[in-house]
Design an enzyme around this catalytic site. Structure first.
Site, PDB file in Angstrom:
ATOM      1  N   GLY A  14       0.821  -1.217   0.000  1.00 12.16           N
ATOM      2  CA  GLY A  14       0.000   0.000   0.000  1.00 12.16           C
ATOM      3  C   GLY A  14       0.853   1.265   0.000  1.00 12.16           C
ATOM      4  O   GLY A  14       2.086   1.205   0.039  1.00 12.16           O
ATOM      5  N   THR A  79      -3.190   1.602  11.053  1.00 10.86           N
ATOM      6  CA  THR A  79      -4.463   1.519  10.328  1.00 10.86           C
ATOM      7  C   THR A  79      -5.533   2.319  11.069  1.00 10.86           C
ATOM      8  O   THR A  79      -5.515   2.387  12.300  1.00 10.86           O
ATOM      9  CB  THR A  79      -4.883   0.036  10.212  1.00 10.86           C
ATOM     10  N   ASN A 104      -2.085   8.888  13.785  1.00  4.70           N
ATOM     11  CA  ASN A 104      -1.146   9.717  13.042  1.00  4.70           C
ATOM     12  C   ASN A 104       0.217   9.667  13.728  1.00  4.70           C
ATOM     13  O   ASN A 104       0.314   9.926  14.920  1.00  4.70           O
ATOM     14  CB  ASN A 104      -1.655  11.158  12.965  1.00  4.70           C
ATOM     15  N   HIS A 135      -8.204  14.813   2.470  1.00  5.40           N
ATOM     16  CA  HIS A 135      -7.340  13.701   2.066  1.00  5.40           C
ATOM     17  C   HIS A 135      -7.571  13.360   0.595  1.00  5.40           C
ATOM     18  O   HIS A 135      -8.592  13.736   0.017  1.00  5.40           O
ATOM     19  CB  HIS A 135      -7.609  12.450   2.923  1.00  5.40           C
ATOM     20  N   LYS A 139      -8.780   7.537  -0.222  1.00  5.84           N
ATOM     21  CA  LYS A 139      -8.925   7.195   1.203  1.00  5.84           C
ATOM     22  C   LYS A 139     -10.274   6.519   1.428  1.00  5.84           C
ATOM     23  O   LYS A 139     -11.306   6.968   0.928  1.00  5.84           O
ATOM     24  CB  LYS A 139      -8.792   8.451   2.072  1.00  5.84           C
TER      25      LYS A 139
HETATM   26  P1  NAD Z   1      -3.630   1.441   0.824  1.00  6.23           P
HETATM   27  O1  NAD Z   1      -5.008   1.054   0.392  1.00  6.23           O
HETATM   28  O2  NAD Z   1      -2.714   2.124  -0.152  1.00  6.23           O
HETATM   29  O3  NAD Z   1      -2.834   0.163   1.366  1.00  6.23           O
HETATM   30  C1  NAD Z   1      -3.378  -0.808   2.193  1.00  6.23           C
HETATM   31  C2  NAD Z   1      -2.672  -2.113   1.878  1.00  6.23           C
HETATM   32  O4  NAD Z   1      -3.111  -3.102   2.814  1.00  6.23           O
HETATM   33  C3  NAD Z   1      -2.998  -2.638   0.475  1.00  6.23           C
HETATM   34  O5  NAD Z   1      -1.782  -2.988  -0.167  1.00  6.23           O
HETATM   35  C4  NAD Z   1      -3.845  -3.878   0.749  1.00  6.23           C
HETATM   36  O6  NAD Z   1      -3.663  -4.892  -0.207  1.00  6.23           O
HETATM   37  C5  NAD Z   1      -3.293  -4.299   2.095  1.00  6.23           C
HETATM   38  N1  NAD Z   1      -4.193  -5.189   2.836  1.00  6.23           N
HETATM   39  C6  NAD Z   1      -5.548  -5.118   2.921  1.00  6.23           C
HETATM   40  N2  NAD Z   1      -6.017  -6.167   3.647  1.00  6.23           N
HETATM   41  C7  NAD Z   1      -4.929  -6.884   4.021  1.00  6.23           C
HETATM   42  C8  NAD Z   1      -4.746  -8.084   4.769  1.00  6.23           C
HETATM   43  N3  NAD Z   1      -5.788  -8.758   5.259  1.00  6.23           N
HETATM   44  N4  NAD Z   1      -3.476  -8.534   4.984  1.00  6.23           N
HETATM   45  C9  NAD Z   1      -2.410  -7.866   4.479  1.00  6.23           C
HETATM   46  N5  NAD Z   1      -2.525  -6.738   3.740  1.00  6.23           N
HETATM   47  C10 NAD Z   1      -3.778  -6.267   3.522  1.00  6.23           C
HETATM   48  O7  NAD Z   1      -3.830   2.342   2.111  1.00  6.23           O
HETATM   49  P2  NAD Z   1      -2.769   3.347   2.801  1.00  6.23           P
HETATM   50  O8  NAD Z   1      -2.987   4.727   2.260  1.00  6.23           O
HETATM   51  O9  NAD Z   1      -1.397   2.745   2.756  1.00  6.23           O
HETATM   52  O10 NAD Z   1      -3.331   3.355   4.284  1.00  6.23           O
HETATM   53  C11 NAD Z   1      -3.388   2.174   5.053  1.00  6.23           C
HETATM   54  C12 NAD Z   1      -4.007   2.489   6.412  1.00  6.23           C
HETATM   55  O11 NAD Z   1      -3.116   3.361   7.124  1.00  6.23           O
HETATM   56  C13 NAD Z   1      -5.348   3.231   6.322  1.00  6.23           C
HETATM   57  O12 NAD Z   1      -6.176   2.778   7.356  1.00  6.23           O
HETATM   58  C14 NAD Z   1      -4.951   4.687   6.533  1.00  6.23           C
HETATM   59  O13 NAD Z   1      -6.004   5.483   7.050  1.00  6.23           O
HETATM   60  C15 NAD Z   1      -3.843   4.515   7.544  1.00  6.23           C
HETATM   61  N6  NAD Z   1      -2.886   5.632   7.631  1.00  6.23           N
HETATM   62  C16 NAD Z   1      -2.405   5.895   8.866  1.00  6.23           C
HETATM   63  C17 NAD Z   1      -1.449   6.876   9.033  1.00  6.23           C
HETATM   64  C18 NAD Z   1      -0.872   7.099  10.406  1.00  6.23           C
HETATM   65  O14 NAD Z   1       0.029   7.959  10.595  1.00  6.23           O
HETATM   66  N7  NAD Z   1      -1.331   6.341  11.416  1.00  6.23           N
HETATM   67  C19 NAD Z   1      -0.983   7.608   7.936  1.00  6.23           C
HETATM   68  C20 NAD Z   1      -1.501   7.318   6.681  1.00  6.23           C
HETATM   69  C21 NAD Z   1      -2.446   6.310   6.531  1.00  6.23           C
END
Ligand code: NAD
Length: 246
Positions: A14, A79, A104, A135, A139
């Site tokens: 991701g 996540t 975050n 965003h 998202k």
């Molecule tokens: P994305 O959709 O680009 O990536 C998510 C990845 O997870 C994908 O590659 C998907 O195939 C994979 N995935 C889904 N189900 C899975 C499973 N069961 N097992 C393994 N992999 C699996 O999303 P993103 O933009 O990378 O964001 C991911 C999460 O992180 C979101 O919930 C987002 O809100 C969060 N996020 C958090 C922060 C932070 O600082 N905490 C920052 C940015 C994004």
């Protein structure tokens, strides 16, 4: 020199996963021992790591928790979008293994959390509060986990209740704004990495606190910092404010 911390990265393909792979390659204190994506069989990946980092999808958390409890592994959870039941399962797991749960990981946003609490306390109930988050169009959850955390902080500071006092957008004849209401607005557009504004307004003046992330690197570096901090901590649920000592 200490051997590098071995990280199992869940959601590696991701947007955030790729940012963490890049940040880990530049950090000699860590190495990615395995990457898991949707549909991959974990094999011995959980047993063979020091810390698990999850940036995938909320529905993954049940399997991640089960494997981490079996293998007694700390978890860094980035996540967002968890249900109340999923958050309950995370809190339960944190009685057995240490967990950092942070909507975050940026230092700037965690400073925004601190400033938001302080501003709400100083300005008092005379000021209306609105949260605006923006965003990228891909998202999946809304409002953002960071915006929810801001609302939680404001509810604590103002003695309000999230479910009763936070309103998501407005439409129709909604009437005058109740003074205790917190307005929450989610904008989805283009490739915006993440922006959050907390607006405080009273007759004659307005204060706005805004954070703008321009790259996912800040979240990735923060998640690696959380992973290093988490090893050796007792079982409990920690925030990024704990990691940063804010
Ligand atoms: P994305 O959709 O680009 O990536 C998510 C990845 O997870 C994908 O590659 C998907 O195939 C994979 N995935 C889904 N189900 C899975 C499973 N069961 N097992 C393994 N992999 C699996 O999303 P993103 O933009 O990378 O964001 C991911 C999460 O992180 C979101 O919930 C987002 O809100 C969060 N996020 C958090 C922060 C932070 O600082 N905490 C920052 C940015 C994004």
């Amino acid at each position: 020199m200490e051997p590098p911390l071995r990280l199992l990265l869940i959601g590696a393909a991701g947007r955030m996963g790729k940012a963490i792979v890049l940040a880990a390659a530049a950090d000699p204190a860590v190495e990615i021992s395995a990457q898991l994506n949707r549909g991959d069989a974990p094999g011995s990946a959980f047993a063979d790591c020091d810390v698990v980092i999850d940036f995938s999808h909320a529905d993954t958390i049940g399997d991640v928790i089960a494997a981490c409890l079996t293998n007694r592994k700390p978890i860094v959870i980035g996540t967002t979008g968890y249900s109340a039941a999923q958050l309950g399962a995370i809190e339960q797991a944190a009685t057995k293994v240490p967990i950092v749960l942070a909507a975050n990981f940026s230092v700037g946003v965690n400073t925004l959390f601190w400033l938001t609490r302080k501003a709400a306390e100083l300005l008092g109930p005379e000021f209306d509060i609105e949260i605006i988050e923006t965003h990228h169009r891909l998202k999946k959850d809304a409002p953002s986990g960071t915006a929810k955390r801001l609302a939680e902080i404001l509810c604590e500071a103002r003695d309000l209740t999230y479910d009763a006092d936070v309103t998501h957008g407005r439409a129709g004849t909604v009437g005058e704004r109740p003074s205790q209401q917190i307005g929450m607005h989610s904008v989805r557009a283009g490739d915006v990495v993440g922006e959050h504004t907390v607006l405080f307004a009273a007759p004659g003046e307005r204060l706005e606190l805004t954070h703008k992330a321009t790259s996912r690197e800040t979240f990735a570096v923060g998640a690696l910092r959380a992973a290093r901090w988490l090893t050796g901590q007792p079982a409990a649920i920690y925030s990024m404010e704990d990691v940063l000592g804010l």
